[in-house]
Design a protein around this motif. Sequence first.
Motif, PDB file in Angstrom:
ATOM      1  N   TYR A  72       0.885  -1.310  -0.131  1.00 49.75           N
ATOM      2  CA  TYR A  72      -0.111   0.013   0.010  1.00 49.75           C
ATOM      3  C   TYR A  72       0.923   1.245   0.178  1.00 49.75           C
ATOM      4  O   TYR A  72       1.615   1.460   0.845  1.00 49.75           O
ATOM      5  N   ALA A  73       0.693   2.063  -0.955  1.00 51.80           N
ATOM      6  CA  ALA A  73       1.678   3.357  -1.254  1.00 51.80           C
ATOM      7  C   ALA A  73       0.783   4.487  -0.894  1.00 51.80           C
ATOM      8  O   ALA A  73      -0.246   4.494  -1.758  1.00 51.80           O
ATOM      9  N   ILE A  74       1.103   5.408  -0.327  1.00 46.47           N
ATOM     10  CA  ILE A  74       0.265   6.648   0.051  1.00 46.47           C
ATOM     11  C   ILE A  74       1.225   7.835  -0.107  1.00 46.47           C
ATOM     12  O   ILE A  74       2.403   7.653   0.189  1.00 46.47           O
ATOM     13  N   HIS A  75       0.855   8.979  -0.600  1.00 47.37           N
ATOM     14  CA  HIS A  75       1.310  10.248  -0.636  1.00 47.37           C
ATOM     15  C   HIS A  75       0.444  11.158  -0.142  1.00 47.37           C
ATOM     16  O   HIS A  75      -0.487  11.592  -0.554  1.00 47.37           O
ATOM     17  N   GLU A  76       0.636  11.794   0.941  1.00 44.13           N
ATOM     18  CA  GLU A  76      -0.329  12.724   1.445  1.00 44.13           C
ATOM     19  C   GLU A  76       0.543  14.202   2.350  1.00 44.13           C
ATOM     20  O   GLU A  76       1.641  14.350   2.209  1.00 44.13           O
ATOM     21  N   MET A  77      -0.477  14.911   2.694  1.00 42.08           N
ATOM     22  CA  MET A  77       0.113  16.107   3.335  1.00 42.08           C
ATOM     23  C   MET A  77       0.349  15.746   4.755  1.00 42.08           C
ATOM     24  O   MET A  77      -0.005  15.028   5.680  1.00 42.08           O
ATOM     25  N   GLY A  78       1.650  16.482   5.135  1.00 38.81           N
ATOM     26  CA  GLY A  78       2.232  15.877   6.610  1.00 38.81           C
ATOM     27  C   GLY A  78       2.222  17.281   7.436  1.00 38.81           C
ATOM     28  O   GLY A  78       2.420  18.546   7.065  1.00 38.81           O
ATOM     29  N   LEU A  79       2.427  17.057   8.573  1.00 38.22           N
ATOM     30  CA  LEU A  79       2.932  18.052   9.541  1.00 38.22           C
ATOM     31  C   LEU A  79       4.112  17.901  10.073  1.00 38.22           C
ATOM     32  O   LEU A  79       4.300  16.643  10.443  1.00 38.22           O
ATOM     33  N   ALA A  80       4.918  18.899  10.553  1.00 37.44           N
ATOM     34  CA  ALA A  80       6.410  18.726  11.156  1.00 37.44           C
ATOM     35  C   ALA A  80       6.641  19.802  12.178  1.00 37.44           C
ATOM     36  O   ALA A  80       5.901  21.077  11.926  1.00 37.44           O
ATOM     37  N   GLU A 119       2.454  10.091  13.177  1.00 37.64           N
ATOM     38  CA  GLU A 119       0.958   9.673  13.069  1.00 37.64           C
ATOM     39  C   GLU A 119       0.438   8.919  11.952  1.00 37.64           C
ATOM     40  O   GLU A 119      -0.257   8.054  12.167  1.00 37.64           O
ATOM     41  N   TRP A 120       0.989   9.436  10.740  1.00 36.52           N
ATOM     42  CA  TRP A 120       0.557   8.414   9.491  1.00 36.52           C
ATOM     43  C   TRP A 120       1.257   7.056   9.690  1.00 36.52           C
ATOM     44  O   TRP A 120       0.521   6.043   9.448  1.00 36.52           O
ATOM     45  N   ARG A 121       2.387   7.028  10.377  1.00 36.17           N
ATOM     46  CA  ARG A 121       2.945   5.609  10.552  1.00 36.17           C
ATOM     47  C   ARG A 121       2.061   4.833  11.502  1.00 36.17           C
ATOM     48  O   ARG A 121       1.914   3.486  11.167  1.00 36.17           O
ATOM     49  N   GLU A 122       1.890   5.362  12.633  1.00 37.95           N
ATOM     50  CA  GLU A 122       0.935   4.710  13.544  1.00 37.95           C
ATOM     51  C   GLU A 122      -0.308   4.271  13.117  1.00 37.95           C
ATOM     52  O   GLU A 122      -0.901   3.266  13.327  1.00 37.95           O
ATOM     53  N   THR A 179       2.009  30.872   5.562  1.00 34.38           N
ATOM     54  CA  THR A 179       2.055  31.315   6.838  1.00 34.38           C
ATOM     55  C   THR A 179       2.448  29.838   7.599  1.00 34.38           C
ATOM     56  O   THR A 179       3.353  30.082   8.788  1.00 34.38           O
ATOM     57  N   TYR A 180       2.236  28.661   7.135  1.00 37.15           N
ATOM     58  CA  TYR A 180       2.777  27.515   7.722  1.00 37.15           C
ATOM     59  C   TYR A 180       3.666  26.503   6.996  1.00 37.15           C
ATOM     60  O   TYR A 180       3.739  25.508   7.157  1.00 37.15           O
ATOM     61  N   GLY A 181       4.544  27.429   6.342  1.00 31.48           N
ATOM     62  CA  GLY A 181       5.345  26.890   5.074  1.00 31.48           C
ATOM     63  C   GLY A 181       6.409  25.720   5.965  1.00 31.48           C
ATOM     64  O   GLY A 181       6.799  24.771   5.598  1.00 31.48           O
ATOM     65  N   ASP A 182       6.982  26.130   7.179  1.00 34.19           N
ATOM     66  CA  ASP A 182       7.925  25.135   7.883  1.00 34.19           C
ATOM     67  C   ASP A 182       7.212  24.013   8.509  1.00 34.19           C
ATOM     68  O   ASP A 182       7.826  23.107   9.121  1.00 34.19           O
ATOM     69  N   LYS A 183       5.829  24.100   8.628  1.00 34.21           N
ATOM     70  CA  LYS A 183       5.202  23.189   9.408  1.00 34.21           C
ATOM     71  C   LYS A 183       4.357  22.044   8.284  1.00 34.21           C
ATOM     72  O   LYS A 183       3.841  21.173   9.006  1.00 34.21           O
ATOM     73  N   LEU A 184       4.272  22.444   7.257  1.00 31.59           N
ATOM     74  CA  LEU A 184       3.493  21.713   6.094  1.00 31.59           C
ATOM     75  C   LEU A 184       4.643  20.809   5.213  1.00 31.59           C
ATOM     76  O   LEU A 184       5.543  21.414   4.813  1.00 31.59           O
ATOM     77  N   THR A 185       4.432  19.520   4.897  1.00 35.37           N
ATOM     78  CA  THR A 185       5.155  18.802   4.125  1.00 35.37           C
ATOM     79  C   THR A 185       4.413  17.995   3.266  1.00 35.37           C
ATOM     80  O   THR A 185       3.274  17.574   3.447  1.00 35.37           O
ATOM     81  N   GLY A 186       5.109  17.346   2.215  1.00 31.29           N
ATOM     82  CA  GLY A 186       4.513  16.211   1.454  1.00 31.29           C
ATOM     83  C   GLY A 186       5.268  15.094   2.166  1.00 31.29           C
ATOM     84  O   GLY A 186       6.523  14.685   2.158  1.00 31.29           O
ATOM     85  N   VAL A 187       4.268  13.816   2.727  1.00 31.25           N
ATOM     86  CA  VAL A 187       4.889  12.519   3.029  1.00 31.25           C
ATOM     87  C   VAL A 187       4.289  11.512   2.134  1.00 31.25           C
ATOM     88  O   VAL A 187       3.249  11.364   1.766  1.00 31.25           O
ATOM     89  N   ALA A 188       5.285  10.572   2.418  1.00 31.39           N
ATOM     90  CA  ALA A 188       4.966   9.258   1.355  1.00 31.39           C
ATOM     91  C   ALA A 188       5.335   7.833   2.140  1.00 31.39           C
ATOM     92  O   ALA A 188       6.422   8.209   2.904  1.00 31.39           O
ATOM     93  N   PHE A 189       4.551   6.752   2.185  1.00 27.23           N
ATOM     94  CA  PHE A 189       4.797   5.654   2.880  1.00 27.23           C
ATOM     95  C   PHE A 189       4.454   4.642   1.847  1.00 27.23           C
ATOM     96  O   PHE A 189       3.514   4.467   0.946  1.00 27.23           O
ATOM     97  N   VAL A 190       5.313   3.554   1.960  1.00 32.75           N
ATOM     98  CA  VAL A 190       5.020   2.229   1.272  1.00 32.75           C
ATOM     99  C   VAL A 190       5.095   1.074   2.385  1.00 32.75           C
ATOM    100  O   VAL A 190       6.001   1.114   3.154  1.00 32.75           O
ATOM    101  N   ALA A 191       3.959   0.455   2.768  1.00 34.42           N
ATOM    102  CA  ALA A 191       3.524  -0.338   3.626  1.00 34.42           C
ATOM    103  C   ALA A 191       2.988  -1.561   3.304  1.00 34.42           C
ATOM    104  O   ALA A 191       2.323  -1.800   2.081  1.00 34.42           O
TER     105      ALA A 191
END
Length: 279
Positions: free
Chosen positions: A162-170, A201-204, A264-276
């Motif tokens: 299962y491969a996902i690509h989503e918005m992340g928070l950091a 949180e995505w990983r969990e 405004t939230y540039g340093d706190k928003l990311t793109g994250v991806a996982f393969v599980a």
Amino acid sequence: MNEHTKTERAVGTSDIPSASLPQADRDAEHMQGHWVLAQLGKRVLRPGGERLTKRMLAQVAIAGRRVVEFAPGLGRTTRLIMEAGPSAYTGVDRDAQVVDIIRPLAAPVNGICVLADAAQTGLPDASADVVIGEAMLTMQSERGKRAIIGEAHRLLAPGGLYAIHEMGLAPDGLDESVKDAIRKDLARAIKVNARPLTEAEWRELLESAGFDVLWSGSEPMALLKMRRNLADEGVAGVLRIMRNVLTHRDLRARVMQMRHVFNTYGDKLTGVAFVARRR
């Protein structure tokens, strides 16, 4: 002629006419943010850009495997999947316009695209070796996320990916009050109740649903940055988007609203991806 009519007639691109896009019948104020960008001619609508999509797909052996893609959108990733040579392909989307866009792209493997919700696809158990979903779990509540992830688990054969690509928070320890502020401002700007998660949180979430995470990656959330758009859309695409932004006041107002929140939230928003892997 009203502003929306002018937009529909002038913003369309040669590959996908504006009027054929989802939510084309809505005025700009009520379109979801990603479809606003699509109306302007943007074709890569992923938080981490095409670079993160390609990094993610490189971790998945698609050749000769049965692939299901949730919410394929405008088909940019579908094309990459087809290039990798799957044995079978099924797209799943709840927008009839998207189904019409994807069906021809799936033709090389006699693939299909079905009109259905990713949380309840109607597809058989264990009918996929790979499930791919991008920029769609973020838009769901926790319950909605779990329903879609659970459906991916059901569709996958044991050991499937299962491969996902989503918005992340950091970072992972981001204060809850800041998370809430980001989510509220995002919801106002993109007209979707977006609920991005931290990488942890995505990983969990994946692990609690019966998956083992094999790989993760991230890229800056630079959806509206010039460098990212040059990489994703090319010079001609960027010029097209800029022309449409300058020409169409109603869409420009929405883009400026989204841009303000992203900055405004540039340093706190990311793109994250996982393969599980399905256990």
